[in-house]
Motif scaffolding. Structure first.
Motif, PDB file in Angstrom:
ATOM      1  N   SER A  89    -128.425 -46.317 -42.469  1.00 41.63           N
ATOM      2  CA  SER A  89    -129.693 -46.346 -41.722  1.00 41.63           C
ATOM      3  C   SER A  89    -129.565 -47.118 -40.416  1.00 41.63           C
ATOM      4  O   SER A  89    -130.516 -47.205 -39.637  1.00 41.63           O
ATOM      5  CB  SER A  89    -130.776 -47.000 -42.589  1.00 41.63           C
ATOM      6  OG  SER A  89    -130.414 -48.337 -42.919  1.00 41.63           O
ATOM      7  N   ILE A  90    -128.392 -47.680 -40.167  1.00 42.91           N
ATOM      8  CA  ILE A  90    -128.170 -48.486 -38.961  1.00 42.91           C
ATOM      9  C   ILE A  90    -127.667 -47.591 -37.829  1.00 42.91           C
ATOM     10  O   ILE A  90    -126.685 -46.864 -38.011  1.00 42.91           O
ATOM     11  CB  ILE A  90    -127.157 -49.607 -39.252  1.00 42.91           C
ATOM     12  CG1 ILE A  90    -127.692 -50.503 -40.362  1.00 42.91           C
ATOM     13  CG2 ILE A  90    -126.863 -50.418 -37.996  1.00 42.91           C
ATOM     14  CD1 ILE A  90    -126.697 -51.506 -40.870  1.00 42.91           C
ATOM     15  N   PRO A  91    -128.312 -47.597 -36.662  1.00 43.41           N
ATOM     16  CA  PRO A  91    -127.882 -46.734 -35.562  1.00 43.41           C
ATOM     17  C   PRO A  91    -126.442 -47.030 -35.142  1.00 43.41           C
ATOM     18  O   PRO A  91    -126.058 -48.186 -34.980  1.00 43.41           O
ATOM     19  CB  PRO A  91    -128.875 -47.050 -34.435  1.00 43.41           C
ATOM     20  CG  PRO A  91    -129.452 -48.380 -34.786  1.00 43.41           C
ATOM     21  CD  PRO A  91    -129.474 -48.432 -36.282  1.00 43.41           C
ATOM     22  N   THR A  92    -125.675 -45.965 -34.999  1.00 43.79           N
ATOM     23  CA  THR A  92    -124.261 -46.084 -34.655  1.00 43.79           C
ATOM     24  C   THR A  92    -123.969 -45.274 -33.409  1.00 43.79           C
ATOM     25  O   THR A  92    -124.311 -44.089 -33.344  1.00 43.79           O
ATOM     26  CB  THR A  92    -123.379 -45.580 -35.818  1.00 43.79           C
ATOM     27  OG1 THR A  92    -123.661 -46.338 -37.000  1.00 43.79           O
ATOM     28  CG2 THR A  92    -121.904 -45.728 -35.482  1.00 43.79           C
ATOM     29  N   VAL A  93    -123.354 -45.909 -32.419  1.00 46.67           N
ATOM     30  CA  VAL A  93    -122.978 -45.209 -31.190  1.00 46.67           C
ATOM     31  C   VAL A  93    -121.500 -45.461 -30.924  1.00 46.67           C
ATOM     32  O   VAL A  93    -120.892 -46.360 -31.500  1.00 46.67           O
ATOM     33  CB  VAL A  93    -123.819 -45.671 -29.978  1.00 46.67           C
ATOM     34  CG1 VAL A  93    -125.300 -45.501 -30.246  1.00 46.67           C
ATOM     35  CG2 VAL A  93    -123.514 -47.122 -29.632  1.00 46.67           C
ATOM     36  N   ILE A  94    -120.925 -44.637 -30.055  1.00 45.28           N
ATOM     37  CA  ILE A  94    -119.513 -44.813 -29.732  1.00 45.28           C
ATOM     38  C   ILE A  94    -119.356 -45.279 -28.290  1.00 45.28           C
ATOM     39  O   ILE A  94    -120.250 -45.120 -27.452  1.00 45.28           O
ATOM     40  CB  ILE A  94    -118.700 -43.524 -29.940  1.00 45.28           C
ATOM     41  CG1 ILE A  94    -119.140 -42.438 -28.940  1.00 45.28           C
ATOM     42  CG2 ILE A  94    -118.811 -43.039 -31.370  1.00 45.28           C
ATOM     43  CD1 ILE A  94    -118.200 -41.243 -28.900  1.00 45.28           C
ATOM     44  N   ALA A  95    -118.198 -45.861 -28.021  1.00 37.96           N
ATOM     45  CA  ALA A  95    -117.843 -46.274 -26.664  1.00 37.96           C
ATOM     46  C   ALA A  95    -116.332 -46.217 -26.544  1.00 37.96           C
ATOM     47  O   ALA A  95    -115.615 -46.244 -27.553  1.00 37.96           O
ATOM     48  CB  ALA A  95    -118.349 -47.684 -26.363  1.00 37.96           C
ATOM     49  N   MET A  96    -115.852 -46.146 -25.323  1.00 30.03           N
ATOM     50  CA  MET A  96    -114.421 -46.134 -25.051  1.00 30.03           C
ATOM     51  C   MET A  96    -114.077 -47.337 -24.176  1.00 30.03           C
ATOM     52  O   MET A  96    -114.838 -47.693 -23.282  1.00 30.03           O
ATOM     53  CB  MET A  96    -114.021 -44.846 -24.322  1.00 30.03           C
ATOM     54  CG  MET A  96    -114.331 -43.578 -25.116  1.00 30.03           C
ATOM     55  SD  MET A  96    -113.323 -43.428 -26.614  1.00 30.03           S
ATOM     56  CE  MET A  96    -114.512 -42.663 -27.744  1.00 30.03           C
ATOM     57  N   ARG A  97    -112.960 -47.945 -24.456  1.00 30.98           N
ATOM     58  CA  ARG A  97    -112.546 -49.089 -23.628  1.00 30.98           C
ATOM     59  C   ARG A  97    -112.277 -48.630 -22.202  1.00 30.98           C
ATOM     60  O   ARG A  97    -112.541 -49.361 -21.245  1.00 30.98           O
ATOM     61  CB  ARG A  97    -111.301 -49.763 -24.220  1.00 30.98           C
ATOM     62  CG  ARG A  97    -110.728 -50.901 -23.356  1.00 30.98           C
ATOM     63  CD  ARG A  97    -111.770 -51.971 -23.110  1.00 30.98           C
ATOM     64  NE  ARG A  97    -111.272 -53.029 -22.244  1.00 30.98           N
ATOM     65  CZ  ARG A  97    -111.293 -53.004 -20.918  1.00 30.98           C
ATOM     66  NH1 ARG A  97    -111.779 -51.938 -20.285  1.00 30.98           N
ATOM     67  NH2 ARG A  97    -110.844 -54.020 -20.211  1.00 30.98           N
ATOM     68  N   TYR A  98    -111.744 -47.430 -22.059  1.00 30.81           N
ATOM     69  CA  TYR A  98    -111.472 -46.868 -20.740  1.00 30.81           C
ATOM     70  C   TYR A  98    -112.094 -45.477 -20.673  1.00 30.81           C
ATOM     71  O   TYR A  98    -112.023 -44.707 -21.626  1.00 30.81           O
ATOM     72  CB  TYR A  98    -109.963 -46.779 -20.492  1.00 30.81           C
ATOM     73  CG  TYR A  98    -109.241 -48.062 -20.845  1.00 30.81           C
ATOM     74  CD1 TYR A  98    -109.334 -49.189 -20.034  1.00 30.81           C
ATOM     75  CD2 TYR A  98    -108.507 -48.148 -22.024  1.00 30.81           C
ATOM     76  CE1 TYR A  98    -108.703 -50.370 -20.381  1.00 30.81           C
ATOM     77  CE2 TYR A  98    -107.862 -49.327 -22.378  1.00 30.81           C
ATOM     78  CZ  TYR A  98    -107.970 -50.435 -21.559  1.00 30.81           C
ATOM     79  OH  TYR A  98    -107.354 -51.607 -21.911  1.00 30.81           O
ATOM     80  N   GLY A  99    -112.691 -45.133 -19.560  1.00 26.58           N
ATOM     81  CA  GLY A  99    -113.333 -43.841 -19.442  1.00 26.58           C
ATOM     82  C   GLY A  99    -114.754 -43.865 -19.991  1.00 26.58           C
ATOM     83  O   GLY A  99    -115.376 -44.920 -20.097  1.00 26.58           O
ATOM     84  N   LYS A 100    -115.250 -42.689 -20.355  1.00 25.12           N
ATOM     85  CA  LYS A 100    -116.640 -42.547 -20.780  1.00 25.12           C
ATOM     86  C   LYS A 100    -116.715 -42.041 -22.215  1.00 25.12           C
ATOM     87  O   LYS A 100    -115.836 -41.299 -22.640  1.00 25.12           O
ATOM     88  CB  LYS A 100    -117.364 -41.559 -19.861  1.00 25.12           C
ATOM     89  CG  LYS A 100    -117.355 -41.938 -18.386  1.00 25.12           C
ATOM     90  CD  LYS A 100    -117.917 -40.789 -17.554  1.00 25.12           C
ATOM     91  CE  LYS A 100    -117.824 -41.095 -16.058  1.00 25.12           C
ATOM     92  NZ  LYS A 100    -118.266 -39.931 -15.246  1.00 25.12           N
ATOM     93  N   PRO A 101    -117.769 -42.427 -22.934  1.00 27.20           N
ATOM     94  CA  PRO A 101    -118.809 -43.396 -22.569  1.00 27.20           C
ATOM     95  C   PRO A 101    -118.239 -44.812 -22.595  1.00 27.20           C
ATOM     96  O   PRO A 101    -117.471 -45.164 -23.487  1.00 27.20           O
ATOM     97  CB  PRO A 101    -119.877 -43.192 -23.652  1.00 27.20           C
ATOM     98  CG  PRO A 101    -119.103 -42.717 -24.844  1.00 27.20           C
ATOM     99  CD  PRO A 101    -117.992 -41.877 -24.288  1.00 27.20           C
TER     100      PRO A 101
END
Length: 344
Positions: A89-101
Motif C-alpha cells: 500500500s506504500i507508493p513506490t516510484v523509480i529513479a536513475m542515478r544517471y539519466g531519467k527519471p
C-alpha cells in the motif's frame, strides 16, 4: 508521517542516438565516485578524450540490445516497480542515478504524493562507491536543498540476505534446468582496486591479497570485493555446487589502472582454450539486465568463448521482475513501514 519508496537503478541513455549516449556518459563518468581523480584531470579525461571517442561505439552497442519499449534496464525497472507497487500500500516510484527519471524527479513525485518518509532502495546487492554510495550521497544533497521536510532510510547491501540468496539461487537453478554445463562463472562488475582501499573503514584491512576477504573485519560492511565473493560462496552452498565447477570474475574494466581480477573476458578466453566446451555465466552484481549483461556478456562473452574453442555458452538472466524477487522487495518494504510506524 506518509511513507514512500524510491527504487534506484543505474540509468540509461534516452535513446541509442550518439548525442543521447554522450550526454548520459558525460553525467556518469564525471561522477567523482566513478572516476575518482581530481576534477581537472577527470574533466580532461572525460570531456577531452572519452566523450570524443566512446559515444558512437557505445551507441552501437546499445542498438544491439534496445527493446521496442526502450532501454531494457528502464523497462525492467518499471516492471519491477509496477509489480511491487501492486503488493504494497506504500507508493513506490523509480529513479536513475544517471539519466531519467532522475533521483530529484523521483523524490518530487513522492513529495507530490504527500510523502515525507522515504525508503531508498539502491538496486545493487553489493555496496560500492560507484553505485550505492553515490546514490545515497546525491539523495542527501537533494534532500537538504529541495526536500528538507523529508527523512530517508536506506536498504543496506543485501548480498548475503537469506531472501536475496534464495531468489538468486533459485533463478540460477531454474535457468540451468536441463542445461549441460561444465563450469558456472559468477561475473561481477569490476571496480578499480583503489575503490576497495578507499572504502576500507579500518584503513588497514583491505590488501586485496587473497586473504583479507576471508578474514572477518568491520571493513566487509563496505568492501565490494568481499561481498561479491560472499555472494558466490552462499549461492554455491545453497545450490550444493562442487568445488572446481564454479568461480568468480570481474567485468567492464575501464582505463589502465588495476581493477579487480580475474577479468571476465580473459577468464572466458582461458577456459575455452583450456578445453572447457560448455559454460554458464551469471551476473549477480546486476538486479536488472542491461548493456553489461545483454551485450558485453551475452554477445561479446559468447564470441570470445567460441573463438577460444568453446561450444555452448549459457547466459543466466538477472532476477529482473521475477515474482519471488517482487515478493521479497514488497516484504522488506512492509517490514520497514511497520518498524517505522512503531517507532513513531
Amino acid at each position: 508521517m506518509a511513507k514512500g519508496v524510491l527504487l534506484v537503478n543505474l540509468g540509461s541513455p534516452d535513446s541509442t542516438n550518439p548525442k543521447d549516449v554522450k550526454r548520459y556518459l558525460g553525467e556518469f563518468l564525471m561522477d567523482e565516485r566513478v572516476i575518482d581523480v581530481p576534477k581537472a584531470f577527470r574533466t580532461f579525461l572525460v570531456k577531452g578524450i572519452i566523450l570524443n571517442t566512446r559515444p558512437k561505439k557505445s551507441a552501437a552497442a546499445y542498438k544491439k540490445i534496445w527493446w521496442d519499449e526502450g532501454s531494457p534496464l528502464i523497462v525492467l525497472t518499471e516492471r519491477l516497480r509496477d509489480k511491487v507497487d501492486a503488493l504494497t500500500s506504500i507508493p513506490t516510484v523509480i529513479a536513475m542515478r544517471y539519466g531519467k527519471p532522475s533521483i530529484k524527479q523521483g523524490l518530487q513525485k513522492l513529495h507530490d504524493k504527500g510523502v515525507d518518509e522515504v525508503l531508498i532502495v539502491p538496486l545493487y546487492p553489493q555496496f560500492a562507491m560507484a553505485t550505492t554510495e553515490t546514490i545515497l550521497v546525491l539523495a542527501e544533497e537533494l534532500r537538504k536543498e529541495h526536500f528538507p521536510q523529508m527523512s530517508f532510510t536506506s536498504v543496506p547491501a543485501f548480498y548475503n540476505h537469506p531472501d536475496y540468496v534464495r531468489v538468486l539461487s533459485e533463478s540460477i537453478k531454474e535457468s540451468l534446468e536441463g542445461v549441460d554445463y561444465e563450469h558456472l562463472l559468477f561475473s561481477y562488475h569490476g571496480v578499480p582496486e583503489r575503490h576497495i582501499r578507499k572504502s576500507d573503514i579500518t584503513k588497514s584491512h583491505c590488501k586485496i591479497d587473497g586473504q583479507c576477504c576471508q578474514t572477518a573485519s568491520k571493513a566487509h560492511q563496505y568492501c565490494y570485493r568481499h561481498q561479491c565473493y560472499e555472494t558466490t560462496k552462499q549461492v554455491a552452498e545453497y545450490l550444493s555446487l562442487e568445488e572446481g565447477t564454479f568461480s568468480t570474475s570481474f567485468q567492464s574494466r575501464l582505463g589502465v589502472d588495476p581493477w579487480l581480477q580475474p577479468y571476465t573476458d580473459r577468464t572466458i578466453d582461458k577456459m575455452g582454450k583450456q578445453g572447457t566446451k560448455k559454460m554458464a555465466i551469471v551476473t549477480p552484481a546486476f538486479v536488472s539486465d542491461c548493456l553489461e549483461t545483454l551485450e558485453e556478456i551475452a554477445m561479446e562473452g559468447e564470441e570470445i568463448f567460441h573463438e577460444a574453442g568453446g561450444k555452448d555458452f549459457h547466459v543466466i538472466p538477472c532476477i529482473n521482475d521475477r515474482d519471488d524477487w517482487v515478493k521479497t522487495l514488497a516484504r522488506w518494504i512492509d517490514q520497514w513501514a511497520v518498524v517505522e510506524t512503531e517507532m513513531a
